[in-house]
Design a protein around this motif. Sequence first.
Motif, mmCIF file in Angstrom:
data_model
loop_
_atom_site.group_PDB
_atom_site.id
_atom_site.type_symbol
_atom_site.label_atom_id
_atom_site.label_comp_id
_atom_site.label_asym_id
_atom_site.label_seq_id
_atom_site.Cartn_x
_atom_site.Cartn_y
_atom_site.Cartn_z
ATOM 1 N N LEU A 15 2.309 8.257 -6.903
ATOM 2 C CA LEU A 15 1.444 9.370 -7.306
ATOM 3 C C LEU A 15 2.270 10.642 -7.467
ATOM 4 N N LYS A 16 2.859 10.799 -8.627
ATOM 5 C CA LYS A 16 3.758 11.923 -8.873
ATOM 6 C C LYS A 16 3.052 13.272 -8.858
ATOM 7 N N SER A 17 1.741 13.295 -9.166
ATOM 8 C CA SER A 17 1.010 14.570 -9.232
ATOM 9 C C SER A 17 0.404 14.983 -7.896
ATOM 10 N N LEU A 18 0.537 14.131 -6.870
ATOM 11 C CA LEU A 18 -0.134 14.383 -5.599
ATOM 12 C C LEU A 18 0.373 15.675 -4.953
ATOM 13 N N ASN A 24 9.051 9.732 -3.484
ATOM 14 C CA ASN A 24 8.835 10.076 -4.889
ATOM 15 C C ASN A 24 7.748 11.114 -5.099
ATOM 16 N N LEU A 25 7.132 11.568 -4.015
ATOM 17 C CA LEU A 25 6.043 12.539 -4.148
ATOM 18 C C LEU A 25 6.632 13.939 -4.304
ATOM 19 N N VAL A 26 7.181 14.192 -5.477
ATOM 20 C CA VAL A 26 7.933 15.431 -5.706
ATOM 21 C C VAL A 26 7.038 16.665 -5.735
ATOM 22 N N SER A 83 0.823 -1.202 0.000
ATOM 23 C CA SER A 83 0.000 0.000 0.000
ATOM 24 C C SER A 83 0.860 1.256 0.000
ATOM 25 N N LEU A 84 1.988 1.225 0.715
ATOM 26 C CA LEU A 84 2.853 2.400 0.763
ATOM 27 C C LEU A 84 3.472 2.683 -0.595
#
Length: 473
Positions: free
Chosen positions: A423-426, A444-446, A416-417
């Motif tokens: 989700l790069k756009s989050l 990776n959540l840039v 799940s993590l």
Amino acid sequence: MPSIGWVLLFFLAVLPALATSGAHGDSKPAFRCHPDQAATLLQLKKSFSLLRYPNSLESWQDGTDCYFWEGVGCSNSSGHVTSLKLSGLYSPGLDPAIFNLTSLQRLDLSMNSFGQYSLPASGFERLSLLTHLNLSNSGLFGQIPIGIGRLASLISLDLSTYYDTIPEDYLYGQFDYVYNSLWLEKPNFQILVANLDNLRELYLDGVSMSNSREDWCDALAKSLPSLQVLSLGSCQLDGPICLSLSTVHSLTVINLQDNFYGSSTPFPEFFMDFLNLSVLNLAQTNLQGWFPRRTFQSKTLRVLDVSWNQYLSGHVPNFSNASSLETMMLEWTNLSFVKPDPFSNFKCLKALSLDAHFVSMEPQSSLGIPRSLQDLKLSQMNSNSDLGPTLSWIGDLENLLSLELSGHGWVFSQTSLSSVDNLKSLRSLSVSGCNFTRPVLFGNLVGLKSLEISYCSFNGPIPSALKKRSNIG
């Protein structure tokens, strides 16, 4: 030719006079705005203090044409002020000078601060030409005056104050009514709307209507048969929603959220027959019983919110045109789906909130959640549930901007993590009431701007790279 000569001689004769008239300092330019109206506006200006810079009042200067002042609209023919829109100002109450602008058709004083002073008891009745009145979120206090109910030309009336309708103590069964700064007692709701036959939009969110809590919908059906927008959130109304409201089939927007605490309320089935309905918000309205197994007849329904009605059971309804739905809120209900692919027709769905029980433990490809989804909320009331396998499909929502996961004891596995980490756009991530069996990553959540992790237990530290992210507020 002789006639041309006479014209030339006449022009030469009057030319000195024209030049002289333009040279005198006592000549005044022709203003479009009526001088009496300008004087009233300048008097009104003195009652305000600036809350932010820049502000519209900076253009209000004596000796200039109020036709060009920011926030002011004037009639081209008469020079009288017909519209006034001001925001970001402070004043100790509403200056009665405003009632001298009897030519006003539109008055918008929303988003100001009037310092918890009462609305003037008299004066509004003088603004008989008003078609639009907006005093929302202005800090005004007390009884709504009867003069507003005498504005028979009103098309839109907004006296609302917006609140967070889900208190923090909701999870623990402690309910507190919101503070209502405006109320309807004398006159009550029935008297206020009795003469507003032309009204098409009514916003009274946050206005206390406790004196009209049982017969409000009968009064509305009788006096406002052509109403299109009805917004009465947090008005301390009581139910059930009476059948007489079914006659107001012109309604396109219905917002009754955060009401009906005193009695159980069955879902008003007749709302499903309103052909022009675009928004239906019945969140936190003590809905109980079974959701009707019927189809919403409206082909333009964009928003359906029945969340926070934990005693509402049955199946999620069908829609005449599911592709028009943009927002569906079903969290904290006992609803379930009939079809194995419930979202396959929701091509425009952008916001979705669900209880964990909606999401089966099987692979989620059958859900058919569109990749257009931008806002997703998953809530859970039961404790100690491993949602690791069920969240793997979230990583496919490539356009997701906001994700909220809340519950009691959710267990997040590595699967799940990692799905969330795709989700790069989050832009916003909120996780509460959860247990992490692996170290928190999210590296990776840039694009992440907001991160909230509360009431969670961790196996391992928060990575230093995440803690050093300066773009997270």
